[in-house]
Design a protein around this motif. Structure first.
Motif, mmCIF file in Angstrom:
data_model
loop_
_atom_site.group_PDB
_atom_site.id
_atom_site.type_symbol
_atom_site.label_atom_id
_atom_site.label_comp_id
_atom_site.label_asym_id
_atom_site.label_seq_id
_atom_site.Cartn_x
_atom_site.Cartn_y
_atom_site.Cartn_z
ATOM 1 N N ASP A 85 -6.251 7.019 3.899
ATOM 2 C CA ASP A 85 -6.437 5.795 3.123
ATOM 3 C C ASP A 85 -7.207 4.740 3.918
ATOM 4 O O ASP A 85 -7.313 3.583 3.502
ATOM 5 N N LYS A 111 0.844 -1.203 0.000
ATOM 6 C CA LYS A 111 0.000 0.000 0.000
ATOM 7 C C LYS A 111 0.881 1.255 0.000
ATOM 8 O O LYS A 111 1.743 1.430 0.867
ATOM 9 N N ILE A 138 -6.399 3.310 6.763
ATOM 10 C CA ILE A 138 -5.539 2.283 7.332
ATOM 11 C C ILE A 138 -5.628 2.312 8.857
ATOM 12 O O ILE A 138 -5.425 3.350 9.489
#
Length: 526
Positions: A356, A294, A358
């Motif tokens: 994102d 990622k 996360i």
């Protein structure tokens, strides 16, 4: 008496690299001795077959094999070695012809001719070892022989760096009778045509080099024999130097040992030579790993890592922080990671991950090699773990392997994040970009970068004046910064510690900082 001399050797564009050979503190004695000069290093070969090596094995290869072109002492561009002459023969720089010296033979007496050169180059591509040097030959279309002494390399496109590729130890010429066309040579025997023959080899322990009386090339040996001893750590190597078990240290001096040598007693009988270096240390992120793959995770790591702290606290300022894959001193160097990320900032990293979606802490496993790149490697990775976990954003597991099995692991894509070092094949910005991108690269992990491999590198290779390709390399580096698949950490300096009874150490490093051990000699009087 202990001497410390700082002799910085500027590194610039291919046409203007200076080795500053007149800046040596080790006198240029040509005295020979029947007693072998013993060189210590922490960089042991991973293989004895050039077709499998794109790593520090070259340090041995330079001395026992021969290439068409190489770097005589003081040379800034490749000069003939096994070749008598080499040149581009067409206006488009796509045909490169080399004429061999007359009556060349290998160390076993077999003839070294144009067919042997073609065999040596062709087998690199045919065997195509994962992470091996076939990637250096990306511009090569085919190899043609004309009689016994002429070899013509036909290139797919213009490539001004091709002579530099031919000068790398990966292009060592091997005996077709001993090195199969489609497989690596097994065992510990070597048949080369370099200044030395390999008399014996014990993996991870020693290599005994003796004069190759069949050698015909530019090298003028200043000794009859050299023994290379491989150490697991700097401390043992320095102790061997102090006890006179070895005469010279090459790669692997730890920061603490360098600092200690700098403060050595004046009557120690040792000397330390410091020079500018272009070797780099960096992290590689595996794009197939669920987290390391990622971009946001990679960029968050880049935002947290404190290179200045690493350079000062871990390496005692024997290295410099590096913010680009191209080191300082080469045309095209930038500071892209500093320009984009600034100083380490955990909150900015938190924002990158949050944007994102996360969840933190992010679990990552960092791998490093336990017996390469110097004794600080384990300490470096502990510091990376400390920095990243102190941010509250990461949970880092550290694992290590000896170099030989470590290489196999990253070539199979087993590691989420792993450390690598890079010593240049040749001193040009291209060599800090091209080896790491494309389907076939030095990391064994495909890195598609079509703008770099399809536009920027081909365009730069058409330009023989390397100062004119600065913009292309700057753009290529920005692509690497944006992807953050490769995270540069530091740029090294060169340190050689030696007995004052030995001369030639400063001159013995070629432009890729590979030691040409034939330039070492033992002084006979003071």
């Amino acid at each position: 008496m202990f001497n410390r001399n700082r002799c910085l050797r500027p590194v610039a564009a291919l046409a203007s690299i200076s080795l500053a050979t007149g800046c040596s503190v080790l006198s240029d004695s040509s005295a020979e001795s029947g007693e072998p000069i013993v060189v210590g290093t922490t960089s042991a070969p991973s293989t004895l077959d050039p077709a499998a090596s794109w790593d520090g094995s070259w340090e041995l290869f330079r001395n026992i094999y021969q290439t068409l072109l190489s770097y005589p002492n003081g040379a800034t561009t490749p000069q003939p070695d096994a070749a008598e002459s080499c040149k581009f023969t067409d206006a488009t720089n796509t045909a490169y012809s080399c004429k061999l010296r007359a009556d060349l033979t290998f160390s076993d007496g077999h003839a070294l001719d144009a067919d042997a050169v073609k065999h040596s180059i062709d087998r690199i591509r045919r065997i195509n070892t994962a992470g091996g040097p076939a990637g250096l030959l990306g511009s090569l279309d085919r190899v043609q022989t004309k009689g016994d002494r002429e070899v013509v390399f036909h290139l797919k496109t213009s490539d001004a760096t091709f002579p530099f590729v031919l000068a790398t130890p990966a292009m060592s010429i091997v005996d077709p009778e001993d090195y199969p066309a489609g497989a690596l040579r097994e065992g510990t025997e070597v048949t080369g045509s370099g200044p030395y023959a390999l008399a014996s080899y014990e993996e991870n322990a020693s290599a005994e080099l003796v004069s190759n009386d069949n050698y015909k090339g530019y090298a003028e040996r200043r000794n009859d024999a050299v023994t290379i001893r491989y150490f697991q750590d700097s401390g043992a190597m320095v102790q061997a130097l102090k006890s006179k078990s070895i005469d010279v240290t090459y790669r692997g001096l730890a920061a603490d040992d360098i600092v200690a040598l700098q403060g050595q007693d004046p009557d120690s009988g040792l000397q330390l030579v410091e020079g500018a270096g272009t070797d780099i240390s960096y992290l590689v992120f595996n794009p197939k790993d669920p987290m390391a793959g990622k971009a946001s995770v990679r960029r968050a790591v880049a935002q947290v890592v404190d290179r200045a702290a690493i350079s000062h606290n871990i390496y005692k300022d024997t290295v410099e922080p590096l913010y680009s894959m191209v080191p300082k001193g080469l045309t095209g160097h930038t500071t892209g990671f500093f320009d984009d990320y600034g100083d380490p900032d955990a909150e900015k990293a938190r924002d990158i991950l949050a944007a994102d979606g996360i969840t933190t802490p992010v679990a990552l496993t960092f791998w490093y090699t336990s017996d390469r790149y110097g004794s600080e490697t384990a300490v470096l990775f502990k510091e990376l773990k400390r920095q990243l976990e102190a941010s509250g954003l990461f949970e880092i597991t550290l694992k290590s392997r000896p170099w030989k099995t470590y290489v196999e692991g990253y070539q199979k894509g087993e590691y989420p994040v792993f450390g690598r070092g890079w010593f240049p094949d040749f001193p040009d910005a291209e060599n800090f970009i091209a080896p790491f991108v494309g389907d076939q690269n030095a990391l064994g992990t495909p890195y598609p970068a079509p703008k770099i491999t399809g536009v920027l590198l081909p365009r730069s290779r058409r330009e023989s004046d390397r100062a004119q390709v600065e913009k292309d390399f700057e753009e290529a580096q920005q692509i690497l910064v944006d992807d953050a698949r490769l995270l540069p950490l530091w740029q090294g300096k060169q340190f050689i510690a030696a007995s004052q009874e030995v001369s030639g150490g400063e001159q013995a490093l070629d432009p890729s900082t590979i030691m040409m051990v034939w330039l070492l000699s033992r002084k006979t009087s003071w």
